[in-house]
Design an enzyme around this catalytic site. Structure first.
Site, mmCIF file in Angstrom:
data_model
loop_
_atom_site.group_PDB
_atom_site.id
_atom_site.type_symbol
_atom_site.label_atom_id
_atom_site.label_comp_id
_atom_site.label_asym_id
_atom_site.label_seq_id
_atom_site.Cartn_x
_atom_site.Cartn_y
_atom_site.Cartn_z
ATOM 1 C CG MET A 1 -1.881 -1.218 1.188
ATOM 2 S SD MET A 1 -3.433 -0.964 2.035
ATOM 3 C CE MET A 1 -2.847 -0.697 3.704
ATOM 4 C CG HIS B 1 8.376 -0.126 5.992
ATOM 5 N ND1 HIS B 1 8.597 -1.470 6.129
ATOM 6 C CD2 HIS B 1 7.033 0.048 6.117
ATOM 7 C CE1 HIS B 1 7.458 -2.083 6.343
ATOM 8 N NE2 HIS B 1 6.482 -1.196 6.336
ATOM 9 C CD GLU B 2 15.749 -2.221 4.586
ATOM 10 O OE1 GLU B 2 16.125 -3.231 3.981
ATOM 11 O OE2 GLU B 2 15.882 -1.069 4.134
ATOM 12 N N GLY B 3 10.912 -3.304 5.597
ATOM 13 C CA GLY B 3 10.128 -4.551 5.544
ATOM 14 C C GLY B 3 9.739 -4.872 4.102
ATOM 15 C CG HIS B 4 6.954 -2.369 2.007
ATOM 16 N ND1 HIS B 4 6.824 -1.194 2.711
ATOM 17 C CD2 HIS B 4 5.736 -2.952 2.034
ATOM 18 C CE1 HIS B 4 5.583 -1.057 3.119
ATOM 19 N NE2 HIS B 4 4.893 -2.116 2.744
ATOM 20 C CD GLN C 1 -6.116 -3.705 2.813
ATOM 21 O OE1 GLN C 1 -6.019 -4.181 1.694
ATOM 22 N NE2 GLN C 1 -5.140 -3.809 3.699
ATOM 23 N N GLY D 1 4.961 -10.673 4.101
ATOM 24 C CA GLY D 1 5.776 -10.583 5.308
ATOM 25 C C GLY D 1 5.091 -11.212 6.508
ATOM 26 C CD GLN D 2 6.948 -14.534 11.407
ATOM 27 O OE1 GLN D 2 8.000 -15.010 11.003
ATOM 28 N NE2 GLN D 2 6.667 -14.416 12.709
ATOM 29 C CB SER E 1 4.409 -0.840 10.816
ATOM 30 O OG SER E 1 3.120 -0.333 10.531
#
Ligand code: PAF
Length: 284
Positions: A30, A34-37, A61, A147-148, A185
Site C-alpha cells: 500500500m 520501508h525496509e520490511g517491503h 480493507q 511478510g510475517q 510498519s
C-alpha cells in the site's frame, strides 16, 4: 522502471514477459515503503526475471473510522526507493480502475479470517483477499511475497492460493525490525516521540513470552497475565488483543506444546500496531 496505472496495460505487458519464458515475482503493497517491503522486493529480485510491485491503498480493507483517508501516500518517494531495490514495474492504479461501479464480487476466506485481527476489524480480510485476488489476476506472477509481520494476512493468502488453485509459489519473509526491536510498519510514521518509546512494549512483550516459554512455562493464561501486566504500566498503550495461537489454524491455545504464535495488537495513542513471534520448542 515503469509505472503502470491501467489494468489492461499491466496484463498485456506481463503476458509478453511470460510468453518469453521469464519468471515474474510480485510484491503487493500500500506504499509508504520501508525496509520490511524492501526485504520482500530484494528476495523477489533474486528469484525472478521480472519484479512487479503494486502500490494501492485499498479502500475495501479499511473499516469506518480507520485511517484510509490519512494513510501515508508519497508515490515519488516510493518510486525512487523501489527503483534502487531493482523493481521493474510499479502497478499503481487509481481506485476507480480497481473498483468500477459495477464491481460486486468479493473473496472470503472463512475461519482463518474470523479471530485475532478479524474480530476487531470486521470485513478487513475480505477486503484484503479480494484485492489480492484481483492483483494476482492483473500481474500474473509465478511467485508472490508476503511478510510475517501480518501473519494472519499471510496465512489467509496462502490458504486462498491453495483453495482457489492459483498457480503460483507463496513466499513468506521474516519480520524486519528497527534496531530497538520495533517491527517496521508504515503506521510507525504516525507515532510522536513519546508514542514511539511506548511502542517498544509490543516487542518487549513478545520477548517476555518467549522467555517464559523457553523457561518451561506452558500455561497460556499465566504468560498472558504477565504480559498484560507489563503493558498496563505504559500509560498510553491499550491492548486490542493478545494471545497464543496455533500457527496453522489460529485457534487459541490453552497449553503450549511444540509451537505457538504469540500475537498482539496494541493501540499506542490513536495508532494501532501489531506484532508477533513464532515460538518453537528448541530440540535437545
Ligand atoms: O499488507 C498490505 O500492505 C496490504 O494488506 C496488501 C497485501 C497490499 C493488500 O492491500
Amino acid at each position: 522502471m515503469e509505472i503502470i496505472t491501467q489494468v489492461k496495460e499491466m496484463q498485456k505487458r506481463v503476458e509478453v514477459y511470460r510468453n518469453a519464458g521469464k519468471s515474474v515475482g510480485f510484491v503487493p503493497t500500500m506504499g509508504a515503503l520501508h525496509e520490511g517491503h524492501f526485504s520482500l522486493m530484494r528476495q523477489a529480485r533474486k528469484d525472478n526475471d521480472l519484479v512487479i510491485i503494486s502500490i494501492f491503498v485499498n479502500p475495501l480493507q479499511f473499516g469506518p473510522g480507520e485511517d484510509y483517508e490519512c494513510y501515508p501516500k508519497d508515490l515519488d518517494r516510493d518510486r525512487e526507493l523501489a527503483e534502487e531495490v531493482g523493481v521493474d514495474i510499479i502497478f499503481a492504479p487509481p481506485p476507480k480502475e480497481m473498483y468500477p461501479q459495477t464491481s460486486s464480487t468479493f473473496v472470503e476466506v472463512e475461519r482463518l479470517s474470523e479471530g485475532i485481527c478479524g474480530r476487531d476489524r470486521p470485513g478487513h480480510f475480505r477486503g484484503v483477499a479480494t484485492v489480492v485476488t484481483k492483483l494476482f489476476n492483473i500481474t500474473k506472477p509465478h511467485r508472490v511475497y508476503f511478510g510475517q509481520k501480518d501473519y494472519q494476512q499471510a496465512l489467509i493468502i496462502k490458504r486462498m492460493i491453495e483453495d482457489l488453485n492459483f498457480d503460483m509459489e507463496f513466499v513468506l519473509m521474516p519480520i524486519i525490525r528497527e534496531e530497538d526491536g520495533l517491527a517496521m510498519s508504515s503506521r510507525n510514521t504516525y507515532l510522536n516521540q513519546r508514542e514511539r518509546e511506548q511502542a517498544l512494549i509490543l516487542y518487549r512483550s513478545l520477548k517476555k513470552a518467549e522467555e517464559l516459554l523457553d523457561g518451561g512455562e506452558r500455561r497460556s493464561e499465566v504468560i498472558l497475565e504477565e504480559i498484560r501486566e507489563m503493558i498496563s504500566k505504559e500509560d498510553i498503550a491499550q491492548i486490542d488483543y493478545i494471545g497464543l495461537y496455533h500457527p496453522e489454524t489460529l485457534a487459541e491455545i490453552e497449553t503450549v506444546e511444540q509451537e505457538a504464535l504469540i500475537a498482539l495488537a496494541v493501540r499506542i495513542g490513536k495508532t494501532r500496531l501489531i506484532d508477533n513471534l513464532l515460538w518453537r520448542k528448541k530440540s535437545g
